[in-house]
Design a protein around this motif. Structure first.
Motif, mmCIF file in Angstrom:
data_model
loop_
_atom_site.group_PDB
_atom_site.id
_atom_site.type_symbol
_atom_site.label_atom_id
_atom_site.label_comp_id
_atom_site.label_asym_id
_atom_site.label_seq_id
_atom_site.Cartn_x
_atom_site.Cartn_y
_atom_site.Cartn_z
ATOM 1 N N GLU A 1 0.839 -1.210 0.000
ATOM 2 C CA GLU A 1 0.000 0.000 0.000
ATOM 3 C C GLU A 1 0.866 1.249 0.000
ATOM 4 O OE1 GLU A 1 -3.696 -0.726 2.785
ATOM 5 O OE2 GLU A 1 -2.011 -2.009 3.404
ATOM 6 N N ALA A 2 1.961 1.191 0.754
ATOM 7 C CA ALA A 2 2.872 2.331 0.800
ATOM 8 C C ALA A 2 3.506 2.583 -0.561
ATOM 9 C CB ALA A 2 3.958 2.089 1.842
ATOM 10 N N GLN A 3 3.918 1.514 -1.215
ATOM 11 C CA GLN A 3 4.557 1.644 -2.521
ATOM 12 C C GLN A 3 3.593 2.217 -3.550
ATOM 13 O OE1 GLN A 3 7.949 0.892 -3.103
ATOM 14 N NE2 GLN A 3 7.477 2.095 -4.932
ATOM 15 N N GLN A 4 2.330 1.808 -3.468
ATOM 16 C CA GLN A 4 1.313 2.325 -4.393
ATOM 17 C C GLN A 4 1.166 3.843 -4.228
ATOM 18 O OE1 GLN A 4 -2.624 0.722 -3.809
ATOM 19 N NE2 GLN A 4 -3.334 1.358 -5.825
ATOM 20 N N LEU A 5 1.123 4.306 -3.000
ATOM 21 C CA LEU A 5 1.026 5.746 -2.757
ATOM 22 C C LEU A 5 2.283 6.472 -3.235
ATOM 23 C CD1 LEU A 5 -0.573 5.863 0.813
ATOM 24 C CD2 LEU A 5 -1.562 6.813 -1.279
ATOM 25 N N TRP A 6 3.429 5.859 -2.993
ATOM 26 C CA TRP A 6 4.686 6.467 -3.415
ATOM 27 C C TRP A 6 4.741 6.613 -4.936
ATOM 28 C CZ3 TRP A 6 8.448 9.353 -1.752
ATOM 29 C CH2 TRP A 6 9.633 9.438 -2.497
ATOM 30 N N ASP A 7 4.308 5.584 -5.638
ATOM 31 C CA ASP A 7 4.308 5.634 -7.107
ATOM 32 C C ASP A 7 3.375 6.741 -7.609
ATOM 33 O OD1 ASP A 7 6.088 3.532 -7.152
ATOM 34 O OD2 ASP A 7 4.551 1.987 -7.545
ATOM 35 N N GLN A 8 2.234 6.909 -6.946
ATOM 36 C CA GLN A 8 1.304 7.978 -7.316
ATOM 37 C C GLN A 8 1.936 9.349 -7.126
ATOM 38 O OE1 GLN A 8 -2.228 7.388 -4.947
ATOM 39 N NE2 GLN A 8 -2.744 5.436 -5.922
ATOM 40 N N LEU A 9 2.650 9.502 -6.017
ATOM 41 C CA LEU A 9 3.290 10.786 -5.724
ATOM 42 C C LEU A 9 4.396 11.103 -6.731
ATOM 43 C CD1 LEU A 9 3.491 10.483 -1.851
ATOM 44 C CD2 LEU A 9 2.284 12.291 -3.085
ATOM 45 N N LYS A 10 5.180 10.106 -7.083
ATOM 46 C CA LYS A 10 6.253 10.316 -8.058
ATOM 47 C C LYS A 10 5.681 10.717 -9.406
ATOM 48 C CE LYS A 10 10.110 9.725 -7.719
ATOM 49 N NZ LYS A 10 11.150 10.747 -7.436
ATOM 50 N N ALA A 11 4.591 10.047 -9.810
ATOM 51 C CA ALA A 11 3.954 10.396 -11.081
ATOM 52 C C ALA A 11 3.382 11.813 -11.024
ATOM 53 C CB ALA A 11 2.850 9.389 -11.402
ATOM 54 N N LEU A 12 2.795 12.153 -9.882
ATOM 55 C CA LEU A 12 2.217 13.484 -9.713
ATOM 56 C C LEU A 12 3.299 14.558 -9.763
ATOM 57 C CD1 LEU A 12 -0.444 15.033 -9.111
ATOM 58 C CD2 LEU A 12 0.127 14.822 -6.674
ATOM 59 N N SER A 13 4.471 14.265 -9.208
ATOM 60 C CA SER A 13 5.551 15.244 -9.159
ATOM 61 C C SER A 13 6.088 15.587 -10.542
ATOM 62 C CB SER A 13 6.692 14.739 -8.270
ATOM 63 O OG SER A 13 7.335 13.626 -8.863
ATOM 64 N N GLU A 14 5.821 14.737 -11.520
ATOM 65 C CA GLU A 14 6.244 15.014 -12.886
ATOM 66 C C GLU A 14 5.287 15.961 -13.595
ATOM 67 O OE1 GLU A 14 6.660 11.250 -14.771
ATOM 68 O OE2 GLU A 14 8.262 10.550 -13.419
ATOM 69 N N ARG A 15 4.083 16.148 -13.012
ATOM 70 C CA ARG A 15 3.063 17.003 -13.630
ATOM 71 C C ARG A 15 2.887 18.328 -12.892
ATOM 72 N NH1 ARG A 15 0.160 12.207 -13.025
ATOM 73 N NH2 ARG A 15 -1.322 13.230 -11.612
ATOM 74 N N GLN A 16 3.175 18.345 -11.588
ATOM 75 C CA GLN A 16 2.934 19.547 -10.795
ATOM 76 C C GLN A 16 3.896 19.595 -9.610
ATOM 77 O OE1 GLN A 16 -1.184 18.574 -9.357
ATOM 78 N NE2 GLN A 16 -0.265 18.727 -7.319
ATOM 79 N N TYR A 17 3.846 20.698 -8.899
ATOM 80 C CA TYR A 17 4.686 20.852 -7.722
ATOM 81 C C TYR A 17 4.202 19.934 -6.607
ATOM 82 C CZ TYR A 17 6.681 22.916 -3.506
ATOM 83 O OH TYR A 17 7.335 23.101 -2.314
ATOM 84 N N VAL A 18 5.122 19.110 -6.116
ATOM 85 C CA VAL A 18 4.868 18.262 -4.953
ATOM 86 C C VAL A 18 5.953 18.591 -3.925
ATOM 87 C CG1 VAL A 18 4.840 15.904 -4.054
ATOM 88 C CG2 VAL A 18 3.763 16.411 -6.250
ATOM 89 N N PRO A 19 5.585 18.904 -2.692
ATOM 90 C CA PRO A 19 6.593 19.301 -1.699
ATOM 91 C C PRO A 19 7.650 18.230 -1.484
ATOM 92 C CG PRO A 19 4.382 19.814 -0.914
ATOM 93 C CD PRO A 19 4.215 18.994 -2.154
ATOM 94 N N ALA A 20 8.901 18.577 -1.795
ATOM 95 C CA ALA A 20 9.999 17.621 -1.627
ATOM 96 C C ALA A 20 10.195 17.267 -0.154
ATOM 97 C CB ALA A 20 11.282 18.203 -2.216
ATOM 98 N N TYR A 21 9.830 18.181 0.748
ATOM 99 C CA TYR A 21 9.940 17.917 2.183
ATOM 100 C C TYR A 21 9.133 16.676 2.560
ATOM 101 C CZ TYR A 21 9.818 18.896 7.246
ATOM 102 O OH TYR A 21 9.944 18.823 8.617
ATOM 103 N N SER A 22 7.910 16.577 2.053
ATOM 104 C CA SER A 22 7.052 15.433 2.362
ATOM 105 C C SER A 22 7.628 14.143 1.793
ATOM 106 C CB SER A 22 5.641 15.662 1.796
ATOM 107 O OG SER A 22 5.046 16.800 2.388
ATOM 108 N N LEU A 23 8.204 14.237 0.591
ATOM 109 C CA LEU A 23 8.826 13.055 -0.015
ATOM 110 C C LEU A 23 10.053 12.622 0.782
ATOM 111 C CD1 LEU A 23 8.609 14.040 -3.807
ATOM 112 C CD2 LEU A 23 6.989 12.677 -2.461
ATOM 113 N N ALA A 24 10.775 13.585 1.332
ATOM 114 C CA ALA A 24 11.956 13.261 2.140
ATOM 115 C C ALA A 24 11.575 12.455 3.372
ATOM 116 C CB ALA A 24 12.667 14.553 2.556
ATOM 117 N N LEU A 25 10.445 12.789 3.972
ATOM 118 C CA LEU A 25 9.988 12.065 5.156
ATOM 119 C C LEU A 25 9.693 10.600 4.828
ATOM 120 C CD1 LEU A 25 7.609 14.775 6.639
ATOM 121 C CD2 LEU A 25 9.840 14.100 7.536
#
Length: 488
Positions: free
Chosen positions: A403-427
């Protein structure tokens, strides 16, 4: 409405100062009734109410409740004593506005809430060009009735005319109308109206302050695809122009302070916040943002005091109640923090930020399962990638790797289209044990000009989730850069 009232009475932090102020020189301005033909003029009635409230707020001898709290009530409620008790005030101002072409009628009445006694009332029939004089007369009459002392500077502010162009004023009121409905799309509309007001009157300081507020907050609405690196320079230019045009304007100093803090010019930001609060000690947003700025520098006790003051002035504000709750955790009062955040959720179960912050505190005290539940609730309520990142982090820690990996993959894909806070990804990466990638992402957050704000880079000193990095030399170097006081 009754639920909000009961919850506010039960849950808002109370103080002896609140009781003392409520005994005399304290007031709430309820929403003005719009008597104009058509609902299209609702912005005007709301704007006049807001401007009268703002003028009153600049009288240091008065306690004035923010519109964020008063907007929960109707124009002429039948339970004034109860409302006054919830808001911690002794007096209520009711009113109505009727606008037709270039004419406006404003009716107001000042009421002593406990006895429902009418202390003063008046009707003003004026041209739109005289609306500022009407607002000034009303504020002065209230101050006289409540025997509030007026300093020379307060007298000057009460008599001020922010613009001589009625069209620019109406555009500004429309901007604030959308600003007050704080969504990403509404902030964009607000910015457009503020810009139109500036075109009409290039010397309209309040319009520049409004424009700065829009640009500094737009990156927080990540669904818009705006980037901090693009928005902050626009915010800084507008805020500096506002202060240059009117150095007595608390709104302008607050706007400039917020942008300077986001640009990591913290000493300058602190000075601007302090100047704003001298000019308008009742400005709840200034107390809130100042509290967040103090917290970001590790001054957690001072931050809590400012957020409590903001809460007194705006007791039904969901974001202020949320931030005050989290601030309790930063000073070691986690049980009180959890209680305050749960009470905020009871005020509005659909306020996603309260669920997010509660999850962070629950995780801090080792209640991982409960933290997951709260974060799962936050995701459908807001479009903030930070919630999904936090849930991915919690899932990883709970062993729910798929489940965690699925969310992570969604976030990575989203970051290619729009601004996603790198701070949250670092956590998330830190939870996976990848310190190198976590450091890289934190450095990216700094380079992205990420907002120096709660739940983003502004938490770098106080975030328990970063504890595994505190002894890393790269992390220490980044913290030193952040707090060097130089603009990014």
């Amino acid at each position: 409405m009754a639920v909000i009232l009961l919850l506010a009475d039960k849950f808002v932090l109370h103080h002896d100062e609140n009781d003392a102020l409520a005994a005399g020189k304290s007031i709430a301005v309820l929403p003005f009734e719009n008597l104009s033909e058509g609902k299209a003029n609702a912005y005007f009635a709301e704007g006049i109410q807001d401007e009268i409230l703002t003028r009153l707020a600049k009288i240091a001898d008065l306690k004035v409740i923010s519109r964020t709290s008063t907007q929960h009530f109707k124009s002429s409620p039948d339970n004034l004593p109860e409302i006054a008790k919830q808001l911690g005030v002794a007096h209520i101002l009711e009113g109505s506005v009727q606008k037709a072409a270039d004419q406006v009628r404003v009716n107001v009445q000042l009421i002593k809430a406990a006895s429902d006694a009418h202390l003063w009332a008046d009707t003003y029939d004026r041209k739109l060009t005289d609306i500022f004089a009407v607002e000034s007369d009303i504020a002065k009459a209230i101050a006289d009735t409540l025997r509030a002392k007026l300093s020379p500077s307060a007298n000057q502010v009460l008599a001020s005319r922010p613009t001589d162009d009625p069209e620019a004023h109406e555009l500004y009121l429309k901007g604030r109308y959308f600003w007050n409905r704080r969504t990403g799309a509404n902030l964009q509309k607000a910015a457009d109206y503020f810009q139109q007001a500036i075109v009409k009157d290039p010397n309209y300081a309040l319009a520049y302050a409004g424009l700065a507020d829009c640009h500094v907050l737009l990156p927080l609405y990540t669904e818009l695809g705006t980037y901090p690196r693009d928005e902050l320079p626009k915010a800084l230019a507008a805020a500096r122009k506002a202060v240059a045009l009117d150095d007595t304007l608390a709104d302008a100093h607050t706007s400039l302070a917020r942008v300077l803090a986001s640009s990591l010019q913290l000493p300058a930001a602190m000075a601007e916040f302090q100047r704003a609060l001298v000019l308008n000690p009742n400005y709840a947003t200034a107390h809130q943002w100042y509290g967040e700025c103090l917290q970001s520098q590790g001054k957690v006790e001072e931050a809590l005091a400012e957020l409590k003051r903001a809460q007194e002035l705006d007791p039904l504000s969901l974001i202020i109640n949320t931030l005050a709750g989290f601030a309790l955790d930063t000073v070691g009062k986690s049980d009180q923090a959890i209680a305050q955040l749960r009470k905020t959720i009871e005020m509005d179960p659909n306020f996603y930020a309260a669920h997010y912050f509660l999850s962070v505190v629950l995780d801090h005290v080792g209640r991982l399962k409960e933290a997951i539940v709260e974060q799962e609730k936050s995701i459908p309520l807001g479009a903030d990638p930070a919630s999904r990142a936090e849930l991915a982090r919690l899932y990883f820690r709970d062993g729910r790797k798929a489940e965690a990996q699925q969310l992570w993959d969604q976030l990575k894909a989203l970051s290619e289209r729009q601004y996603v806070p790198a701070y949250s990804l670092a956590l998330v990466q830190l939870a996976l044990g990848d310190k190198d990638e976590a450091i890289r992402l934190l450095e990216k957050a700094y380079q992205d000009h990420a907002p120096f704000d709660s739940s983003d880079l502004g938490w770098i000193l106080i975030d328990h989730r970063l504890d595994a990095l505190r002894n890393d030399q790269r992390f220490k170097k980044l913290v030193t850069e952040i707090f060097a006081g130089e603009s990014r």
